[in-house]
Design an enzyme around this catalytic site. Structure first.
Site, short mmCIF file in Angstrom:
data_model
loop_
_atom_site.label_atom_id
_atom_site.label_comp_id
_atom_site.label_asym_id
_atom_site.label_seq_id
_atom_site.Cartn_x
_atom_site.Cartn_y
_atom_site.Cartn_z
N TRP A 1 0.83 -1.22 0.00
CA TRP A 1 0.00 0.00 0.00
C TRP A 1 0.85 1.26 0.00
CZ3 TRP A 1 -4.39 -0.76 -1.99
CH2 TRP A 1 -5.04 -1.99 -1.82
N ASP B 1 -1.67 6.52 6.41
CA ASP B 1 -2.76 5.71 5.86
C ASP B 1 -3.07 4.64 6.90
OD1 ASP B 1 -4.41 3.90 4.65
OD2 ASP B 1 -2.98 3.31 3.08
N LYS C 1 -12.58 -1.79 7.12
CA LYS C 1 -11.89 -2.77 7.97
C LYS C 1 -12.29 -2.59 9.43
CE LYS C 1 -8.48 -2.21 4.45
NZ LYS C 1 -8.53 -3.49 3.74
C1 LIG Z 1 -3.47 0.06 4.19
C2 LIG Z 1 -4.43 0.18 3.03
N1 LIG Z 1 -4.42 1.30 2.29
C3 LIG Z 1 -5.25 1.45 1.25
C4 LIG Z 1 -6.14 0.46 0.87
C5 LIG Z 1 -7.03 0.69 -0.30
O1 LIG Z 1 -8.25 1.10 0.16
P1 LIG Z 1 -9.50 1.41 -0.79
O2 LIG Z 1 -9.92 0.14 -1.40
O3 LIG Z 1 -10.48 1.99 0.19
O4 LIG Z 1 -9.08 2.40 -1.80
C6 LIG Z 1 -6.16 -0.73 1.63
C7 LIG Z 1 -7.06 -1.86 1.35
O5 LIG Z 1 -8.13 -1.93 0.98
C8 LIG Z 1 -5.30 -0.86 2.72
O6 LIG Z 1 -5.30 -1.98 3.45
#
Ligand SMILES: Cc1ncc(COP(=O)(O)O)c(C=O)c1O
Length: 361
Positions: free
Chosen positions: A102, A172, A196
């Site tokens: 990520w 994040d 989550k």
């Molecule tokens: C740490 C992290 N950042 C970003 C995301 C991406 O999130 P989204 O699907 O809400 O864009 C995720 C997983 O879904 C994640 O676990």
């Protein structure tokens, strides 16, 4: 049908009490004769609910008055790009600390909008550890420092908040927000996709230091500008009303459970139980993450004999243990142990794992 123990990485298990309350209120929310999804976000009931959700989140996390709380859309992924749009000009530099998938994605999405500098990375170690703080090359004139406190796929988590001096720290926190108390004052921005530890997908909760809202360095659409959203209480346009409502129910549930100190204790107990089962399996199961960097939220593990993976998944599902397949980028298994996953679920998983190892070891 009875409910399964759900170890999904996201969208993930939600507290059963929250789901039951939403079910009770579905047809007639607060005596209105309609569901929360069928009402104007400008109505008195919705505005009161939205304000209460913010109040509860502020109480849970101890969010100081210096920070605004926003309820946004676009998923964390959209904010990978929207953060540099709001916090930096095209010629500014921003530091990124990369500890997994990520963080890498955040870098890629930010690159068109800011001069990205990799201040530290554990890529050389296949993201199984955290880069030692003394090796970070932080730029004191960077617009901000971005990091991922918990990497959901690799199962790597920072045990504490890194010290980065006066440069705003942007986190994040999608996969570990609300899992333990933190000092919000140390952050410039905290943002998290809701799916989550907060509620359903389609909602992003952002906590942003108010002085960072005054960084209008480039023209962007008003709906993307955090300052505009803050000025309109996150209702510049129609928000995700259902997501906001469900988040509010989760915040109330967390307060009833004893808040984040109680959650931290439960999360510690759950993850310790699972890591112990892995470490004491005589190599039948392994988790290669450096012990101090192991995530309390996402526990990836591999079977010594990957030919048994399909059988493990089939049998675990038959035992009521759901969504244990690892992310496709890394394979193996992964158990996500968010707030809504009770200790009982982890006990059931560990007991299944012992039994499986005993039969196939
Ligand atoms: C740490 C992290 N950042 C970003 C995301 C991406 O999130 P989204 O699907 O809400 O864009 C995720 C997983 O879904 C994640 O676990």
């Amino acid at each position: 049908m009875s409910r399964v123990w759900n170890f999904s990485a996201g969208p993930a298990a939600m507290p059963q009490a929250v789901l039951e309350r939403a079910q009770r209120e579905m047809l007639d929310w607060r005596g209105s004769g309609s569901s929360v999804m069928e009402q104007s976000h400008r109505g008195k009931r919705f505005i009161a609910m939205a304000a209460q959700a913010e109040t509860d989140l502020r109480a849970l996390m101890g969010i100081p008055a210096s920070h605004a709380v926003l309820f946004l859309q676009g998923g964390a992924t959209q904010h990978f790009a929207q953060i540099p749009m709001n916090l930096a000009g095209p010629d500014d530099r921003a530091d990124y600390v990369v500890t997994g998938h990520w963080g890498e994605k955040a870098v890629r999405e930010a690159a068109p909008y800011v001069r990205v500098q990799i201040a530290a990375s554990s890529g050389a170690d296949k993201f199984r550890s955290l880069p030692p703080r003394e090796g970070w090359t932080l730029d004191p004139s960077a617009a901000y420092v971005h990091y991922t406190p918990n990497e959901t796929i690799g199962g790597v988590e920072f045990p504490d908040v890194p010290e980065v001096g006066d440069v705003p720290l942007v986190a994040d926190m999608s996969s570990n927000i609300l899992s333990a108390p933190i000092d919000v004052a140390r952050f410039g921005v905290i943002y998290a996709g809701a799916q989550k530890n907060i509620g359903p997908s389609g909602l992003v909760v952002m906590i942003i230091r108010r002085d960072l809202l005054d960084r209008p360095r480039r023209p962007i659409a008003s709906v993307l500008r955090y300052a505009e959203q803050a000025a309109h209480d996150s209702m510049l346009n129609t928000p995700n009303t259902w997501g906001w409502y469900m988040a509010g129910l989760t915040f109330q549930w967390l307060r009833e459970q004893g808040g984040l100190t109680a959650m931290a204790e439960r999360n510690r107990a759950k993850s310790e139980l699972l890591y112990r089962a892995i470490d004491q399996s005589g190599g039948f199961y392994t988790n290669p993450v450096q012990p101090l960097a192991r995530s309390r939220m996402n526990v990836p593990f591999w079977l010594r004999d990957s030919a048994l993976d399909a059988l493990f998944l089939e049998e675990s599902e038959a035992a009521g243990l759901f969504a244990l397949k690892g992310h496709k980028a890394v394979g193996g298994m992964r158990a996500s142990l968010y707030n809504a996953v009770p200790l009982e679920a982890v006990e059931a998983l560990v007991s299944f794992m012992w039994d499986f190892a005993h039969r196939h070891g």
